[in-house]
Design a protein around this motif. Structure first.
Motif, PDB file in Angstrom:
ATOM      1  N   PHE A 293       0.803  -1.228   0.000  1.00 24.96           N
ATOM      2  CA  PHE A 293       0.000   0.000   0.000  1.00 24.96           C
ATOM      3  C   PHE A 293       0.838   1.281   0.000  1.00 24.96           C
ATOM      4  O   PHE A 293       1.919   1.343   0.611  1.00 24.96           O
ATOM      5  CB  PHE A 293      -0.920   0.031   1.221  1.00 24.96           C
ATOM      6  CG  PHE A 293      -2.029  -0.970   1.139  1.00 24.96           C
ATOM      7  CD1 PHE A 293      -3.054  -0.807   0.207  1.00 24.96           C
ATOM      8  CD2 PHE A 293      -2.055  -2.076   1.966  1.00 24.96           C
ATOM      9  CE1 PHE A 293      -4.091  -1.733   0.117  1.00 24.96           C
ATOM     10  CE2 PHE A 293      -3.083  -3.003   1.890  1.00 24.96           C
ATOM     11  CZ  PHE A 293      -4.104  -2.835   0.967  1.00 24.96           C
ATOM     12  N   ASN A 294       0.283   2.291  -0.652  1.00 26.12           N
ATOM     13  CA  ASN A 294       0.851   3.648  -0.694  1.00 26.12           C
ATOM     14  C   ASN A 294      -0.338   4.617  -0.609  1.00 26.12           C
ATOM     15  O   ASN A 294      -1.473   4.176  -0.404  1.00 26.12           O
ATOM     16  CB  ASN A 294       1.582   3.901  -2.010  1.00 26.12           C
ATOM     17  CG  ASN A 294       2.297   2.666  -2.538  1.00 26.12           C
ATOM     18  OD1 ASN A 294       3.469   2.475  -2.282  1.00 26.12           O
ATOM     19  ND2 ASN A 294       1.591   1.820  -3.259  1.00 26.12           N
ATOM     20  N   ASN A 295      -0.066   5.886  -0.869  1.00 25.61           N
ATOM     21  CA  ASN A 295      -1.126   6.892  -0.715  1.00 25.61           C
ATOM     22  C   ASN A 295      -1.617   7.502  -2.018  1.00 25.61           C
ATOM     23  O   ASN A 295      -2.654   8.147  -2.047  1.00 25.61           O
ATOM     24  CB  ASN A 295      -0.628   8.018   0.187  1.00 25.61           C
ATOM     25  CG  ASN A 295      -0.090   7.464   1.479  1.00 25.61           C
ATOM     26  OD1 ASN A 295      -0.838   6.961   2.290  1.00 25.61           O
ATOM     27  ND2 ASN A 295       1.221   7.518   1.644  1.00 25.61           N
ATOM     28  N   SER A 296      -0.843   7.397  -3.079  1.00 25.03           N
ATOM     29  CA  SER A 296      -1.230   8.033  -4.345  1.00 25.03           C
ATOM     30  C   SER A 296      -0.737   7.170  -5.496  1.00 25.03           C
ATOM     31  O   SER A 296       0.119   6.288  -5.308  1.00 25.03           O
ATOM     32  CB  SER A 296      -0.580   9.412  -4.459  1.00 25.03           C
ATOM     33  OG  SER A 296       0.831   9.268  -4.545  1.00 25.03           O
ATOM     34  N   GLY A 297      -1.235   7.484  -6.675  1.00 22.49           N
ATOM     35  CA  GLY A 297      -0.785   6.773  -7.864  1.00 22.49           C
ATOM     36  C   GLY A 297       0.703   6.992  -8.100  1.00 22.49           C
ATOM     37  O   GLY A 297       1.426   6.068  -8.485  1.00 22.49           O
ATOM     38  N   SER A 298       1.158   8.218  -7.871  1.00 19.85           N
ATOM     39  CA  SER A 298       2.583   8.521  -8.069  1.00 19.85           C
ATOM     40  C   SER A 298       3.433   7.644  -7.158  1.00 19.85           C
ATOM     41  O   SER A 298       4.447   7.076  -7.586  1.00 19.85           O
ATOM     42  CB  SER A 298       2.873   9.990  -7.741  1.00 19.85           C
ATOM     43  OG  SER A 298       2.097  10.844  -8.530  1.00 19.85           O
TER      44      SER A 298
END
Ligand code: PLP
Length: 446
Positions: free
Chosen positions: A108-113
């Motif tokens: 998991f991450n927070n943004s598409g970038s």
């Protein structure tokens, strides 16, 4: 306050100052947004390609509220976890398995970038573990959009972004995009697809296959102007990757979560990527969250070799964002929105857009599921642009659409559309008739 203190993203600050600030969007419901003057518009862009379940869903607000009271945040570093991201990972794995049972794990991450930055690091880490450290090069496409961070903007193929700040960073090669209307007008779709896919193989051979780590591409390029490749393109790309042992990465940030009538866009094209990235429709934009889907063979190697993957974000697997994403997926499931896009609204949208094909300003209409574009041309039957250069007519038509009550985007001379998956047939008709009126009003101005 907007002009005095706020620097919005991807914006011309001179224009912001000249306009005296932005148009405020202050509320929304269903497929409609309302601005600060009380004007309500149909949202033809689902926020920014993301509000797949539409606005005003209390279930998501409740999921966030409940989770915040239970446990607003705890990290997933250092051998701890929280329940929502683990449940979400299992749910996403179930959807990924529909097209490729090997896609089993989620980071998991927070943004598409950030998801695409994670790809950059994870792929190189994988090749190091495999003892093939020379494999560092990523092959991407011109006019691709993979984000705004240093690595993701480098993976992207937007020259106007590269010109600011000396991008791309070393190790990224850009090949031709499958944009047939613009770059293969006189070819058959199959011949065009082969020619463009071959640019990947040519580049692999030019830089040396032993140096290539991965190929990355959006199943349908969104921000590049809704570039829908011929159906033969992706299987050819997959075969080239397999031939040279290169990892195949699909950026599903726009196509994921039902946009093309499948849980993921690559499932429509029938290919099996080794890794995928997702964001936007994962939570319908209600809270920021993104993920990388990872194949079992990559996970197996990391497990076998051991050692820490030295990468992660404080908010990787944020429990509140994950709870909201789960509630979002439950709505996509319970309302059958993915299947509805495939069999009902997607085909209806395609047919409705066809009505615009005969308009003298329209060079092409194209769509897949609930994403589409209309190309504006100066001479019917050609791909010639007004003023000889791209980007004259698009903004005029877009502004007329907005005036007419429809929020859409102009990308060069394409009007692009990506409405919520909840859009009704009546709303699709409304969207098309607003565009038709805008085209009629634009004709004498061009
Ligand atoms: N990848 C694709 C295909 C996108 O369309 C976008 C954003 O539009 C991104 C990545 C970057 O996502 P974010 O803006 O969440 O960083």
């Amino acid at each position: 306050m907007d002009v005095a203190h706020h620097l919005p993203p991807q914006s011309d600050y001179k224009v912001q100052h000249e306009l005296g600030g932005a148009r405020f969007i202050v509320s929304a419901e269903g497929c409609r947004i309302t601005d600060g003057e009380g004007v309500t518009m149909l949202d033809g862009m689902a926020g920014l390609w993301c509000v797949n379940i539409g606005y005003g869903r209390k279930e998501l607000a409740e999921a966030a509220y409940d989770q915040m009271l239970e446990l607003p945040f705890y990290n997933t570093f250092f051998k701890t976890a929280t329940p929502p991201p683990v449940r979400l990972a299992a749910k996403i794995a179930e959807k990924m398995a529909i097209g490729n049972p090997d896609l089993t794990h989620v980071f998991f991450n927070n943004s598409g970038s950030e998801a695409n930055d994670t790809i950059f690091r994870l792929v190189r880490y994988y090749w190091d573990l495999k003892g093939e450290s020379k494999r560092k090069i990523f092959i991407s496409r011109k006019n691709a959009y993979h984000g705004s961070t240093v690595a993701s903007a480098s993976l992207g193929g937007m020259t106007f972004m590269h010109e600011q700040g000396g991008l791309p960073i070393p190790g990224v090669e850009h090949v031709d995009q499958p944009y047939q209307f613009g770059e293969g007008f006189d070819e058959t779709p199959e011949a065009f697809a082969t020619r463009v896919a071959n640019t990947i193989e040519e580049r692999i051979l030019a830089v040396g296959p032993e140096n290539v780590a991965a190929f990355i591409g959006e199943p349908v390029q969104g921000a590049g102007g809704v570039i829908i490749p011929p159906n033969t393109y992706w299987p050819q790309v997959e075969a080239i990757c397999r031939k040279y042992g290169i990892l195949l990465v699909c950026d599903e940030v726009i196509c994921g979560f039902g946009r093309l009538g499948h849980w993921f866009g690559h499932q429509y094209f029938g290919i099996k990527p080794d890794l995928i990235t997702m964001a936007k429709g994962m939570s319908s934009g209600y809270l920021p969250i993104s993920a990388v889907g990872v194949s079992r063979h990559i996970v197996d190697l990391m497990v076998e070799k051991g050692g820490e993957f030295a990468h992660g974000f404080t908010y990787s697997g944020h429990p509140t964002c994950a709870a909201v994403a789960l509630a979002n997926i439950e709505i996509l499931e319970s309302e059958g929105l993915v299947g509805r896009t495939k069999t009902v609204t997607g085909p209806y949208f395609a047919n409705a857009l066809k009505r615009l094909s005969d308009h003298p300003l329209v060079g092409e209409v194209r769509s897949l599921g609930l994403i589409g574009a209309i190309e504006i041309v100066s001479r019917k039957g050609t791909n010639q642009r007004f003023g000889g250069a791209e980007g004259t007519a698009g903004p005029i038509v877009r502004d007329l659409c907005i005036e007419g009550g429809l929020m859409v985007r102009a990308i060069r001379d394409s009007i692009v559309m990506c409405p919520p998956l909840t859009i009704s047939e009546a709303e699709i008709d409304e969207l098309v008739s607003i565009i038709e009126k805008a085209l009629n009003a634009a004709d004498p101005l061009l």
